[in-house]
Design an enzyme around this catalytic site. Sequence first.
Site, PDB file in Angstrom:
ATOM      1  N   GLY A  13       0.814  -1.217   0.000  1.00  0.00           N
ATOM      2  CA  GLY A  13       0.000   0.000   0.000  1.00  0.00           C
ATOM      3  C   GLY A  13       0.840   1.256   0.000  1.00  0.00           C
ATOM      4  N   ALA A  14       1.912   1.239  -0.787  1.00  0.00           N
ATOM      5  CA  ALA A  14       2.887   2.336  -0.727  1.00  0.00           C
ATOM      6  C   ALA A  14       2.632   3.440  -1.741  1.00  0.00           C
ATOM      7  CB  ALA A  14       4.300   1.774  -0.931  1.00  0.00           C
ATOM      8  N   SER A 142      -3.681  -0.312  14.703  1.00  0.00           N
ATOM      9  CA  SER A 142      -4.433   0.914  14.958  1.00  0.00           C
ATOM     10  C   SER A 142      -4.863   0.927  16.416  1.00  0.00           C
ATOM     11  CB  SER A 142      -5.658   0.967  14.049  1.00  0.00           C
ATOM     12  OG  SER A 142      -6.602   1.909  14.516  1.00  0.00           O
ATOM     13  N   TYR A 167     -13.388  -3.917  11.286  1.00  0.00           N
ATOM     14  CA  TYR A 167     -12.088  -3.235  11.204  1.00  0.00           C
ATOM     15  C   TYR A 167     -11.298  -3.450  12.487  1.00  0.00           C
ATOM     16  CZ  TYR A 167      -8.633   0.514  10.816  1.00  0.00           C
ATOM     17  OH  TYR A 167      -7.456   1.222  10.775  1.00  0.00           O
TER      18      TYR A 167
END
Length: 284
Positions: A13-14, A142, A167
């Site tokens: 995801g860069a 997270s 999530y």
Amino acid sequence: LDSSGLCSSQITGANTGIGKETAKELAARGARVILACRNVTKGEQAASDIMKNVDGANVVVRQLDLADTKSICLFAENIYNTEKSLHFLINNAAVAICPYAKTVDGYEMQFGVNHLGHFFLTFLLLDLLKHSAPSRVINLSSAAHAMGKIRFDDLNGEKDYHPVRAYAQSKLANVLFSRELAKKTEGFGVMVFSVDPGVVNTEITRPIRRPLVDLIKTFSFVLKTPAEGAYTTVYCTVTPDNQVLTGGFYKDCALAASCRAAEDNLTSLKLWAVSCHLLGIRWR
């Protein structure tokens, strides 16, 4: 270091947000950086941006769709065919708080991408990480992990799906995976960390309903920029071995306390076994 003297880093995801800023910082420090992106066009644009801003940046783009195990296999095969070493695997990509959807292989999207996709990718690349040791795996979690519970009776959310709960489950899974992987790799020179980047203003808010996004941006002074969100990832990448703790949960460039559920050894072992079963792999 590989034979050319470069550290090799791979970031999922860069092409945007925290991943792109992490790539930029590591490239500036002289690392060879592989941008693992679902959208190659966006990945090439990100690589171009980094090379414009960092003199001599060594950045390449490889296609990877974490929602498709065949794509993950092809990606790993490409890495083994083209890279001599891999010192840092940064599992950064994520989908967040999205409407119910499934991956190509039939897993709930958030659990499938955020946990299973990275679990499988790490499994496939572990031999190269061991070969390149000392090396590190960094999993982005997270603060939402503290609200999570691994719902073994409904991992796919087919009985009762809620996007926030799904999530939080996936982010708790990131921390549990990191702790268990650290135990299994300590004797091989591979360190493992989970990271809370903070509340960052990135494209991950795309699926969130418009009014909530507007409310968040009203209080944008509490949001970190993507560059600030990358600080702890970079810290866990470059800090000397004797100053960091493998298996640790890091926040604001320091070791932090994770929630009680994230420290449950029975849950981490069960999650490991279930993940292997779902993916059809043997990993002890």
